[in-house]
Write an enzyme that holds these catalytic residues in place. Structure first.
Site: not given
Length: 194
Positions: A77, A175, A177
Site C-alpha cells: 500500500c 493489502h 494480508e
C-alpha cells in the site's frame, strides 16, 4: 527464514504479523538497520499519509537503507507508493526505487477506493498460481500509473499499477494480508522467492 517487517510508525502491522502466522512464519518488527539488512525477506508496510511517513523514514535513516537492500523487499500500500519517485500526496519525494510518480485519483471516482477489486495482467513469480481477475482488497486515494515496472493492473476510473517490481523490490497497492486466500498465496509466493 528471518522475516523483518520495517517498523517506522506507519502501518497496520498486526494484521501482517497475523497473516505471517497463518502461513506458518514468524516475523520480527524492527527499525534496526543491522537486523533489517540481515533479514532473508523484508516487508515494508504503510498506512497513512506519504509526506509524514517519508519524514519518519528520513529521521531514522531508513530512507537511505531501504533502496540499498539486496534481499527481496515487499512494499504494501503506502509502502509501495513510497518506493516510487514521488507522490502528489503532500508533494513528497519518495525512495526512487520505482520510476513512477504517484498521483491522486480524479474527482470522477469516489475517493478513497475502498473494497474488493480485480487484478489482471499478472507477471512474475509473485503471482505464481494466481488466476487472472482474482479479487484483492484495497484502500487508497492515490495510485501509481502503469509503467515498465508494472506486474499487475487494476482498474478504477483508469488502469493503474496494482503491483510493481524492479530487481529485488516488489510493491503491491492492495493489502494481501486482508485479501483472503488470494492474498495469503501472494504473501507465500513472496516468502518463497529465491
Amino acid at each position: 527464514m528471518k522475516i523483518v517487517i520495517i517498523d517506522y510508525g506507519a502501518g497496520n502491522i498486526q494484521s501482517i504479523i497475523f497473516a505471517m502466522k497463518r502461513l506458518g512464519y514468524d516475523a520480527v518488527l524492527s527499525h534496526d538497520a543491522k537486523e533489517i539488512q540481515e533479514a532473508d525477506k523484508v516487508i515494508f508496510p504503510g498506512v497513512g499519509e506519504a509526506s509524514s511517513a517519508m519524514a519518519k523514514l528520513r529521521s531514522s535513516g531508513l530512507d537511505t537503507l531501504i533502496p540499498e537492500l539486496e534481499q527481496p523487499v515487499l512494499g504494501i500500500c503506502l509502502g509501495m507508493q513510497l518506493m516510487c519517485h514521488s507522490s502528489e500526496e503532500g508533494n513528497t519525494s519518495g525512495l526512487g526505487i520505482f520510476d513512477l510518480d504517484v498521483k491522486k485519483f480524479s474527482n470522477r471516482v469516489k475517493v478513497p477506493q475502498i473494497g474488493w477489486n480485480q487484478i489482471t495482467d499478472l507477471k512474475t513469480d509473485l503471482f505464481k498460481g494466481i488466476p487472472d481477475k482474482s479479487y484483492i482488497y484495497l484502500v487508497h486515494s492515490f495510485y501509481a500509473p502503469k509503467g515498465k515496472e508494472t506486474i499487475a493492473t487494476s482498474e478504477y476510473g483508469l488502469d493503474y499499477s496494482a503491483a510493481l517490481q524492479k530487481d529485488n523490490f516488489y510493491g503491491v497497492q492492495f493489502h494481501p494480508e486482508k485479501s483472503s486466500d488470494v492474498g495469503s498465496a501472494i504473501l507465500n509466493n513472496f516468502l518463497t522467492l529465491i
